[in-house]
Design an enzyme around this catalytic site. Structure first.
Site, PDB file in Angstrom:
ATOM      1  N   SER A 156       0.534  -1.287   0.333  1.00 48.02           N
ATOM      2  CA  SER A 156       0.186  -0.023  -0.241  1.00 48.02           C
ATOM      3  C   SER A 156       0.857   1.243   0.036  1.00 48.02           C
ATOM      4  O   SER A 156       0.729   2.297  -0.548  1.00 48.02           O
ATOM      5  CB  SER A 156      -1.056   0.158   1.438  1.00 48.02           C
ATOM      6  OG  SER A 156       0.064  -0.559   2.317  1.00 48.02           O
ATOM      7  N   GLY A 215      -1.708  -4.154   0.792  1.00 47.02           N
ATOM      8  CA  GLY A 215      -2.082  -5.702   1.691  1.00 47.02           C
ATOM      9  C   GLY A 215      -0.716  -6.715   0.831  1.00 47.02           C
ATOM     10  O   GLY A 215      -0.943  -7.742   2.017  1.00 47.02           O
ATOM     11  N   ASN A 241       3.649  -5.690   5.423  1.00 50.69           N
ATOM     12  CA  ASN A 241       2.393  -6.964   5.949  1.00 50.69           C
ATOM     13  C   ASN A 241       2.982  -8.166   6.413  1.00 50.69           C
ATOM     14  O   ASN A 241       1.797  -8.399   7.214  1.00 50.69           O
ATOM     15  CB  ASN A 241       0.972  -7.021   4.884  1.00 50.69           C
ATOM     16  CG  ASN A 241       0.943  -5.633   4.503  1.00 50.69           C
ATOM     17  OD1 ASN A 241       0.073  -4.464   5.054  1.00 50.69           O
ATOM     18  ND2 ASN A 241       1.133  -5.243   3.033  1.00 50.69           N
ATOM     19  N   ASP A 263      -5.126   6.706  10.055  1.00 55.72           N
ATOM     20  CA  ASP A 263      -4.652   5.427  10.549  1.00 55.72           C
ATOM     21  C   ASP A 263      -3.364   5.784  10.814  1.00 55.72           C
ATOM     22  O   ASP A 263      -2.815   4.490  11.624  1.00 55.72           O
ATOM     23  CB  ASP A 263      -4.832   4.602   9.134  1.00 55.72           C
ATOM     24  CG  ASP A 263      -3.667   5.201   7.981  1.00 55.72           C
ATOM     25  OD1 ASP A 263      -2.862   5.717   7.851  1.00 55.72           O
ATOM     26  OD2 ASP A 263      -4.202   3.687   7.414  1.00 55.72           O
ATOM     27  N   HIS A 321      -0.219   5.452   6.619  1.00 55.85           N
ATOM     28  CA  HIS A 321       0.235   5.879   5.276  1.00 55.85           C
ATOM     29  C   HIS A 321      -0.198   7.574   4.890  1.00 55.85           C
ATOM     30  O   HIS A 321      -0.892   7.982   5.507  1.00 55.85           O
ATOM     31  CB  HIS A 321      -0.908   5.446   4.358  1.00 55.85           C
ATOM     32  CG  HIS A 321      -1.473   3.550   4.849  1.00 55.85           C
ATOM     33  ND1 HIS A 321      -2.571   2.807   5.600  1.00 55.85           N
ATOM     34  CD2 HIS A 321      -0.710   3.156   3.345  1.00 55.85           C
ATOM     35  CE1 HIS A 321      -2.057   1.495   5.146  1.00 55.85           C
ATOM     36  NE2 HIS A 321      -1.337   1.350   4.810  1.00 55.85           N
TER      37      HIS A 321
END
Length: 193
Positions: free
Chosen positions: A18, A51, A80, A163, A166
Site C-alpha cells: 500500500s 496488503g 504486511n 490511520d 499511510h
C-alpha cells in the site's frame, strides 16, 4: 538532479504494498506516479498492491519479470508480513528469491530495496529483527538500499493519513525526493556496465 536522457527507455518495476500503491489516494498522487512524471525516459510499471506480502509478491513476480524484463526493480515489501506477525525467516527467504529472480530475466537488472519500520506496539525485539532482515539482504546482495524510506514523513502527523500508517498526498513528493537518488544511482550503474 536529473537522470541522463541517453538512457533510452529503461524499464523500472515497482513491487510493493500500500505504501507504493497510493493507498487512500488517487493513484496519480502516489510517489510512483510522480517518479514516472519526473523521469519520463523511464518506463515505470507499478505492480504494487495494498496488503501485499512477500509470499504474494513472490508468486506474482515471475510473470511480471517475463512481461517487463525490468532494468531496475524497486522492492518494497515486508511490512504486511510483520504486521501479521509472520516468521521473518520466511519473509527474508521470499525477498532473497525475488532479488535473485530479476537478473534471470534481465542480466543487467539493478534491485533497490526499500525498508520500513514497525509501529512501536510491535515491540523492540521484533522490530530489531525486522530491521536486521533488510540490512542483511542489502549487504548480502550489495543492493541500493534505504532502511526507512518513509522516515521524512512517518512521524509528521500532517503528512500521514488518519490511520497513522499511510502517507497522505502532501507526503508523496517528499517520499519521491528520498527515493530518487537511489533510482539515479541505479541508472548510472546501468550506464556504467
Amino acid at each position: 538532479m536529473t537522470v541522463p536522457t541517453s538512457t533510452g527507455n529503461k524499464s523500472l518495476l515497482v513491487l510493493g504494498d500500500s505504501l507504493s500503491a497510493a493507498y487512500g489516494l488517487d493513484i496519480h498522487q502516489g510517489w510512483v506516479s510522480l517518479l514516472q512524471n519526473q523521469y519520463p525516459q523511464l518506463n515505470v510499471v507499478n505492480a504494487s498492491i495494498s496488503g501485499e506480502t512477500t509470499s504474494g509478491g513472490k508468486q506474482r513476480l515471475t510473470s511480471l519479470l517475463e512481461k517487463h524484463k525490468p532494468d531496475i526493480m524497486i522492492l518494497e515489501l515486508g511490512a504486511n508480513d510483520a504486521l501479521r506477525g509472520q516468521d521473518l525467516n520466511v519473509s527474508q527467504a521470499n525477498l532473497q528469491q525475488m532479488i535473485e529472480a530479476c537478473p534471470l530475466f534481465n542480466q543487467a537488472c539493478k534491485v533497490i530495496l526499500l525498508g520500513v519500520q514497525l509501529p512501536t506496539n510491535y515491540g523492540p525485539a521484533y522490530d530489531a529483527l525486522f530491521q536486521k532482515m533488510y540490512k542483511k539482504l542489502a549487504e548480502k546482495n550489495s543492493l541500493l538500499f534505504d532502511p526507512f524510506f518513509l522516515e521524512p514523513v512517518a512521524l509528521d502527523p500532517d503528512l500521514m493519513q488518519w490511520d497513522g500508517l499511510h502517507p497522505n498526498s502532501e507526503a508523496q513528493p517528499v517520499i519521491l525526493e528520498r527515493v530518487a537518488p537511489l533510482v539515479e544511482r541505479a541508472v548510472k550503474n546501468l550506464e556504467a556496465n
